[in-house]
Motif scaffolding. Structure first.
Motif, PDB file in Angstrom:
ATOM      1  N   MET A 227      -7.962 -10.360   6.551  1.00 42.88           N
ATOM      2  CA  MET A 227      -6.625 -10.855   6.257  1.00 42.88           C
ATOM      3  C   MET A 227      -5.823 -11.264   7.494  1.00 42.88           C
ATOM      4  SD  MET A 227      -6.174 -10.826   2.959  1.00 42.88           S
ATOM      5  CE  MET A 227      -7.828 -11.527   2.980  1.00 42.88           C
ATOM      6  N   VAL A 228      -6.444 -11.262   8.647  1.00 43.00           N
ATOM      7  CA  VAL A 228      -5.728 -11.609   9.879  1.00 43.00           C
ATOM      8  C   VAL A 228      -5.127 -13.006   9.754  1.00 43.00           C
ATOM      9  CG1 VAL A 228      -5.928 -11.981  12.350  1.00 43.00           C
ATOM     10  CG2 VAL A 228      -7.213 -10.122  11.260  1.00 43.00           C
TER      11      VAL A 228
ATOM     12  N   LEU B 118      -8.023  -0.068   2.917  1.00 43.53           N
ATOM     13  CA  LEU B 118      -7.444  -1.358   3.297  1.00 43.53           C
ATOM     14  C   LEU B 118      -7.767  -1.705   4.741  1.00 43.53           C
ATOM     15  CD1 LEU B 118      -3.941  -1.019   1.601  1.00 43.53           C
ATOM     16  CD2 LEU B 118      -5.787  -2.527   0.889  1.00 43.53           C
ATOM     17  N   LYS B 119      -7.663  -0.718   5.611  1.00 45.94           N
ATOM     18  CA  LYS B 119      -7.891  -0.946   7.038  1.00 45.94           C
ATOM     19  C   LYS B 119      -9.336  -1.373   7.310  1.00 45.94           C
ATOM     20  CE  LYS B 119      -7.640   1.428  11.517  1.00 45.94           C
ATOM     21  NZ  LYS B 119      -7.310   2.703  12.206  1.00 45.94           N
TER      22      LYS B 119
ATOM     23  N   SER C 222      -4.880   3.603   2.616  1.00 45.52           N
ATOM     24  CA  SER C 222      -4.727   2.786   3.818  1.00 45.52           C
ATOM     25  C   SER C 222      -6.043   2.697   4.587  1.00 45.52           C
ATOM     26  CB  SER C 222      -3.630   3.361   4.723  1.00 45.52           C
ATOM     27  OG  SER C 222      -4.016   4.600   5.271  1.00 45.52           O
TER      28      SER C 222
ATOM     29  N   ILE D 297       1.576  -7.138   5.049  1.00 41.99           N
ATOM     30  CA  ILE D 297       1.275  -5.857   4.433  1.00 41.99           C
ATOM     31  C   ILE D 297       2.495  -4.940   4.543  1.00 41.99           C
ATOM     32  CG2 ILE D 297      -0.284  -3.891   4.357  1.00 41.99           C
ATOM     33  CD1 ILE D 297      -1.652  -6.540   3.784  1.00 41.99           C
TER      34      ILE D 297
ATOM     35  N   LEU E 116      -8.208  -5.517   5.532  1.00 40.90           N
ATOM     36  CA  LEU E 116      -7.392  -6.104   6.600  1.00 40.90           C
ATOM     37  C   LEU E 116      -8.180  -6.951   7.603  1.00 40.90           C
ATOM     38  CD1 LEU E 116      -4.766  -3.306   7.343  1.00 40.90           C
ATOM     39  CD2 LEU E 116      -4.645  -5.235   5.767  1.00 40.90           C
TER      40      LEU E 116
ATOM     41  N   LYS F 230       0.843  -1.192   0.000  1.00 39.63           N
ATOM     42  CA  LYS F 230       0.000   0.000   0.000  1.00 39.63           C
ATOM     43  C   LYS F 230       0.878   1.242   0.000  1.00 39.63           C
ATOM     44  CE  LYS F 230      -0.614  -0.102   5.065  1.00 39.63           C
ATOM     45  NZ  LYS F 230      -1.583  -0.008   6.167  1.00 39.63           N
TER      46      LYS F 230
ATOM     47  N   GLY G  65     -11.816  -7.375   0.659  1.00 41.81           N
ATOM     48  CA  GLY G  65     -11.301  -8.272   1.694  1.00 41.81           C
ATOM     49  C   GLY G  65     -11.959  -9.638   1.638  1.00 41.81           C
TER      50      GLY G  65
END
Length: 418
Positions: free
Chosen positions: A129-130, A121-122, A118, A135, A126, A29, A96
């Motif tokens: 994606m844990v 993405l956040k 970001s 990243i 994300l 990113k 996601g």
């Protein structure tokens, strides 16, 4: 001579190379036009085997990804492992969830993706994606990468000087400078035009200015207007110009709200957009004394000085500028920001201030930025007397030396060591 079509090496490549054989997704990113797509394509070109590069700016492909992501894999995957590159993933709705489906359903698909926000993405990627992704953040070229593009020999010398600077913070003697005028000339260019890849690839000041103005224009058009849906563009740009003028200064949201005649909440919203699109960074204060040291007010810095100067439409040469002190301080921040150190600033209620405090393990290292060699100010003495660091740093344009304040060793280091 710069090579316009050459793809210059990025320092992040070494970290990415270690993860190519792992199962996890790799996400990159960063701001628009810092080289995310170029980096993905470079990784793509270096991979032997089955691979596919998918441009999610294309509507039909993006729609297929949103409606049936498994079909995307089916289209490109034959027998065996597939390396799948997804550029500008934030353009995909429910990105996601889409990535999670592909990851879970196809263990032999290695996914690389890039994104420009970001915040997107956040919030939207994300959480899915844990435990599934690594990243990375990609910024415009730092000074070392800039030197690698401009003069590989000087870049090698820089790495030695930079390493000695790091060792100085552990109490070792830093190396004396060499090739000062060449380093200084390149530093002053970097302070005006920054590190966007396309800017670095041209020698022409006129073209550098044109590229930076275009990057700024596209940011306002595509990110601010189209992606975030900001309607009061004039107010947003007024805020951005005001922040550029106040670069390397403390941020007061109430003052900005009053000056721009917009609400406190709207200023906060705009600042969040600027942070999450990698335009600015808000540096928080260091404090241990709840009474005498500031705890909340951040300082404002830009993540690329070329873009900052484009916002102000001011590309005057460094030696003739009124804001050169702020530019140098912002440069020091930018170099420290991507280092391994935790960084804050220090200011007391009595307005004594240290530009940067580096925190390394339990050690505190105060850093003061000065255009020219001067004696340390009262704030420097105050911090040293209070916290008793072993080492302190004064960063200047071109000075080198060593002093003592009580038991603290104070090194004077040229900015081009960073």
């Amino acid at each position: 001579m710069l090579e316009k079509n050459k793809i210059y090496r990025r320092k992040i490549e070494d970290e990415l190379a270690k993860l190519l054989d792992r199962r996890e997704l790799i996400g990159i990113k960063g701001a628009r036009q810092v080289g995310k797509t170029t980096l993905l394509k470079k990784i793509y070109d270096g991979i032997r085997g089955q691979k596919s590069f998918v441009n999610l700016d294309l509507i039909d492909i993006r729609r297929a990804m949103e409606e049936n992501p498994l079909d995307i894999v089916t289209r490109y995957k034959k027998e065996g492992k597939l390396f799948l590159f997804l550029d500008e993933i934030q353009r995909v709705k429910n990105a996601g969830e889409v990535l999670k489906i592909i990851y879970d359903e196809f263990p032999d698909v290695k996914i690389f993706f890039s994104g420009s926000s970001s915040l997107e993405l956040k919030e939207n990627i994300l959480p899915f994606m844990v435990g599934r992704a690594f990243i990375f953040e990609l910024f415009s070229f730092d000074f070392e990468e800039f030197l690698m593009a401009r003069d590989e020999g000087l870049a090698r010398i820089f790495r030695e000087k930079n390493e000695s600077f790091k060792k100085a913070m552990d109490g070792d003697e830093p190396q004396p400078p060499s090739f000062q005028q060449e380093f200084l000339s390149l530093l002053k260019e970097y302070l005006i035009f920054g590190g966007y890849p396309e800017v670095i690839k041209t020698d022409s000041r006129e073209i550098k200015e044109l590229i930076l103005k275009n990057i700024y224009s596209l940011y306002i058009e595509k990110d601010v207007t189209a992606h975030f849906g900001i309607k009061e563009i004039a107010k947003f740009e007024d805020l951005l110009r005001m922040l550029a003028f106040r670069n390397a200064s403390m941020l007061s949201i109430s003052s900005l709200s009053s000056s721009l005649k917009i609400s406190f909440q709207k200023v906060e919203e705009y600042l969040a957009i600027l942070r999450h699109t990698y335009i600015i960074h808000l540096l928080r204060p260091f404090y241990r004394n709840m009474v005498t040291e500031l705890r909340k007010a951040p300082k404002i810095y830009f993540l690329d000085l070329g873009l900052r100067n484009a916002i102000l439409n001011n590309f005057t040469k460094f030696d003739y500028r009124a804001d050169n002190g702020g530019l140098l301080e912002n440069f020091v921040f930018r170099e420290l920001f991507t280092s391994d150190y935790s960084i804050k600033y220090w200011r007391t209620t009595g307005k004594a201030e240290i530009d940067f405090i580096l925190m390394k393990n339990e050690d505190l290292i105060p850093i003061e930025v000065k255009l020219t060699e001067t004696k340390p100010g009262k704030a420097f003495y105050s911090f040293i007397n209070t916290y008793k660091p072993d080492v302190a740093i004064m960063v200047t344009l071109n000075d080198f030396g060593k002093d003592k304040i009580n038991s603290c060793t104070v090194y004077k280091i040229p900015a081009y060591y960073l």
